[in-house]
Design a protein around this motif. Structure first.
Motif, short mmCIF file in Angstrom:
data_model
loop_
_atom_site.label_atom_id
_atom_site.label_comp_id
_atom_site.label_asym_id
_atom_site.label_seq_id
_atom_site.Cartn_x
_atom_site.Cartn_y
_atom_site.Cartn_z
N THR A 96 43.34 34.28 39.45
CA THR A 96 42.06 33.91 38.83
C THR A 96 42.19 33.81 37.32
OG1 THR A 96 40.83 35.03 40.61
CG2 THR A 96 39.64 34.59 38.56
N PHE A 224 29.47 38.02 34.37
CA PHE A 224 30.48 37.18 33.75
C PHE A 224 30.75 37.59 32.31
CE2 PHE A 224 28.67 34.36 37.06
CZ PHE A 224 29.78 34.34 37.87
N SER A 227 33.44 40.20 31.96
CA SER A 227 34.76 39.85 32.54
C SER A 227 35.09 40.62 33.81
CB SER A 227 35.87 40.07 31.50
OG SER A 227 35.68 39.26 30.38
N THR A 230 38.20 39.71 36.84
CA THR A 230 39.36 38.93 36.35
C THR A 230 40.65 39.74 36.33
OG1 THR A 230 38.97 39.57 34.05
CG2 THR A 230 37.87 37.57 34.83
N THR A 386 36.42 29.58 40.09
CA THR A 386 36.54 30.94 39.55
C THR A 386 35.19 31.62 39.41
OG1 THR A 386 36.59 29.98 37.30
CG2 THR A 386 38.70 30.49 38.34
N LEU A 391 35.80 35.20 41.02
CA LEU A 391 35.32 36.35 40.26
C LEU A 391 34.40 37.26 41.07
CD1 LEU A 391 34.66 34.83 36.71
CD2 LEU A 391 36.50 36.36 37.39
N SER A 395 35.50 41.17 42.19
CA SER A 395 34.70 42.32 41.78
C SER A 395 34.07 43.01 42.98
CB SER A 395 33.62 41.87 40.80
OG SER A 395 32.99 42.98 40.21
#
Length: 452
Positions: A96, A224, A227, A230, A386, A391, A395
């Motif tokens: 990713t 987002f 982060s 990622t 992504t 993402l 997570s």
């Protein structure tokens, strides 16, 4: 080959480097226009709640995996998951991050072009001229591609120097510079005639615009912006010392990240209101709307408008660089440790691979525009893949992994620094990471797909 794994050299280095990985174009570009579309301060209040409900627990989950393993993202999950399917999370994070670095460098390259154009006075003209300028430049087969490759190489030069001499030292320079530039631009923006309308808009909540979609948009922005998913937080945490307070560090990083996003709004809205531009101009804000704002707002003092434009695009380039450094480090650490090559060679593998992705994404706005993947060009596909799939998936799985799979003692040791600090909030944290965070991430994922 390094015989001893590097660590960050100071607490300040940890905060600035990790906050830098979160601070990026999303703070300075996406957050302001999302705020403008969703009720100003009302959106900000909901966003801050989401940061504490989803962002901080999610960050700490990645910190736990990273510091407990002291390894790159892939090996970190392998160590804790053994031969179970959970180990795929680390590899997912590496893949990713490399895709993100590839297409993110394209946007960062546009910022460099606009910085150069501002310096030589090419962004002077009416709205149709600025729109035509962006469309012509972004579809050009040469210039944006060169800027993309150049930005990746700049990132490479930082990462290849290592954790302390490269990433930490650059973060200590870039983050304070970014804040100073932001404050200068805020002052310039707020001194404009009619600027206080923008300040009032930002600070006065409009609860009439709140819907369930706004709540989900705020959740997504918090997700987002920090982060999550990622693997950069996991990778950076592997360089934390044993005395680093994970929860406290996560709170400080989240607050700094949110502060920069709010300050970005305080920079953009006063200038926009001063010239009558809608605060919800959308994704075109940076490259089409704002050049006109700078010209109109400082029309009586074109030299000031020129300087402000230069500073703004320099600010964007710095913000992008703090993010691309972290994206690059994820792959560099992986190839360095798993392929048993020097850090320099590992960095070159990432640079070349992401350079190819970046070139393809850049050309997809022009000569490769005929290539469509699920109805999108290559750049749009990488962004959507992504943001909407990889993402949230990474997570979501990390929350389940930390909440339900790894031994509770590992979580306790990491949150209390092996029993040297109180762990009175561990039960609360476990409820959040087991139930609240996965539910929030799933809601964001379904909302992006248009299901809810």
């Amino acid at each position: 080959m390094e015989t001893k794994r590097a660590n960050f050299g100071s607490r300040m280095g940890i905060i600035l480097a990790t906050a830098g990985s979160a601070v990026g174009l999303g703070n300075i570009w996406r957050f302001p226009y999302m705020t403008g579309m969703n009720g100003g301060a009302a959106f900000i209040l909901i966003y801050l709640v989401c940061v504490f409900l989803l962002g901080i627990p999610g960050m700490v989950a990645e910190f736990i995996v990273g510091r407990s393993s002291q390894s790159n993202a892939a090996r970190a999950y392998n160590k804790l998951a053994g031969r179970t399917p959970w180990r795929v999370i680390g590899y997912l994070g590496v893949i990713t991050s490399m895709i993100i670095l590839g297409f993110y460098a394209v946007i960062a390259g546009w910022c460099l072009q606009y910085l150069w154009a501002s310096l030589i006075g090419q962004l002077q003209g009416d709205a149709s001229y600025v729109t035509h300028y962006f469309e012509t430049f972004s579809s050009d087969p040469v210039r944006p591609t060169l800027w993309t490759v150049g930005f990746i190489l700049i990132t490479h030069l930082v990462v290849v120097r290592g954790v302390r001499d490269g990433i930490e030292r650059a973060s200590k320079l870039l983050m304070p510079t970014l804040l100073v530039l932001l404050l200068i631009l805020i002052v310039a923006s707020c001194l404009l005639p009619g600027a206080m309308k923008g300040v009032v808009f930002l600070m006065k909540p409009d609860f009439s615009k709140l819907t369930h979609s706004v709540f989900l948009e705020a959740l997504g922005q918090a997700f987002f912006s920090l982060s999550l998913g990622t693997a950069c937080l996991c990778t950076y945490a592997s360089y934390f010392g044993r005395d680093t307070h994970l929860m406290k560090s996560a709170c400080q990083i989240a607050l700094l990240d949110s502060l920069i996003a709010i300050l970005a709004g305080l920079m953009i809205f006063p200038a926009a209101f001063s010239v009558g531009v809608s605060p919800d101009s959308g994704p075109s804000l940076i490259f089409i709307t704002l050049p006109n704002v700078f010209q109109s707002a400082f029309g009586g003092a074109p030299a000031v408008g020129h300087v402000v434009s230069v500073l703004f695009y320099f600010l964007l380039a710095l913000a992008a660089l703090t993010s691309t450094i972290s994206m690059h480090e994820i792959g560099t650490a992986f190839f360095h440790e798993e392929m048993r090559v020097s850090r320099k060679h590992g960095a070159w593998v990432v640079t070349l691979a992401c350079g190819v992705i970046g070139v393809l994404c850049s050309l997809s706005n022009g000569s490769l525009g005929h290539i469509r993947l699920w109805g999108q060009n290559i750049l749009g596909f990488c962004d959507g893949l992504t943001a909407q799939v990889l993402l949230p998936l990474g997570s979501f799985l990390t929350c389940l992994f930390v909440g339900w799979y790894i031994p509770r003692q590992v979580v306790h040791d990491q949150l209390t620094n092996w029993g040297t600090m109180r762990g009175s909030l561990i039960n609360v944290y476990m409820v959040l990471i087991r139930f609240v965070c996965p539910a929030c991430i799933l809601a964001v994922f379904l909302h992006q797909l248009g299901v809810i």
